[in-house]
Design a protein around this motif. Sequence first.
Motif, short mmCIF file in Angstrom:
data_model
loop_
_atom_site.label_atom_id
_atom_site.label_comp_id
_atom_site.label_asym_id
_atom_site.label_seq_id
_atom_site.Cartn_x
_atom_site.Cartn_y
_atom_site.Cartn_z
N LEU A 7 0.83 -1.20 0.00
CA LEU A 7 0.00 0.00 0.00
C LEU A 7 0.87 1.25 0.00
N VAL A 8 0.34 2.30 -0.60
CA VAL A 8 0.97 3.62 -0.56
C VAL A 8 -0.12 4.66 -0.32
N LYS A 27 10.55 2.93 -14.05
CA LYS A 27 11.67 3.72 -13.53
C LYS A 27 11.27 4.67 -12.40
N GLU A 28 10.56 5.73 -12.72
CA GLU A 28 10.22 6.72 -11.70
C GLU A 28 8.73 6.78 -11.41
N TYR A 29 7.98 5.85 -11.95
CA TYR A 29 6.53 5.85 -11.77
C TYR A 29 6.03 4.54 -11.17
N VAL A 30 4.94 4.64 -10.43
CA VAL A 30 4.22 3.46 -9.96
C VAL A 30 2.81 3.53 -10.53
N TYR A 31 2.21 2.38 -10.72
CA TYR A 31 0.84 2.30 -11.19
C TYR A 31 0.00 1.78 -10.04
N GLN A 41 -7.56 -2.51 -14.57
CA GLN A 41 -7.46 -2.36 -16.02
C GLN A 41 -6.99 -0.96 -16.42
N LYS A 42 -7.19 0.01 -15.54
CA LYS A 42 -6.79 1.39 -15.83
C LYS A 42 -6.18 2.02 -14.57
N PRO A 43 -4.99 1.55 -14.18
CA PRO A 43 -4.40 2.07 -12.94
C PRO A 43 -3.93 3.51 -13.08
N LYS A 44 -3.79 4.16 -11.93
CA LYS A 44 -3.32 5.55 -11.89
C LYS A 44 -1.80 5.57 -11.95
N LYS A 45 -1.25 6.36 -12.85
CA LYS A 45 0.19 6.54 -12.97
C LYS A 45 0.60 7.68 -12.05
N LYS A 46 1.55 7.43 -11.16
CA LYS A 46 1.95 8.45 -10.21
C LYS A 46 3.47 8.41 -10.01
N ASN A 47 4.06 9.57 -9.89
CA ASN A 47 5.49 9.69 -9.64
C ASN A 47 5.81 9.10 -8.26
N LYS A 48 6.91 8.35 -8.16
CA LYS A 48 7.30 7.73 -6.90
C LYS A 48 7.54 8.75 -5.80
N LYS A 49 7.94 9.96 -6.18
CA LYS A 49 8.18 11.02 -5.19
C LYS A 49 6.89 11.47 -4.51
#
Length: 88
Positions: A7-8, A27-31, A41-49
């Motif tokens: 979880l995040v 690389k620098e993104y998590v879904y 099926q349509k995850p949110k793309k978010k910067n790891k920071k």
Amino acid sequence: MLDIGYLVKSLAGRDKGTIYVIVDQQKEYVYLSDGKYHPLQKPKKKNKKHVQFIHYQDENVTKKLNNQEVVREEEIKRLIKQYDLDRR
């Protein structure tokens, strides 16, 4: 240490404070998925920071995600709900 199945918490954006499950990473993104507004099926793309790691997971969900098996939206919702209940 952003691993699939954990979880995040979102730290920035309109979704600040929202709890998600990591379903994939690059690389620098998590879904991320919450099982409701952002399904698998349509995850949110978010910067790891912009996310805070929460050391909480369900081993069954993590195993399924890592093995690319089918994970139902209900399992994602239940994981997030269980975290909320355990936190209280």
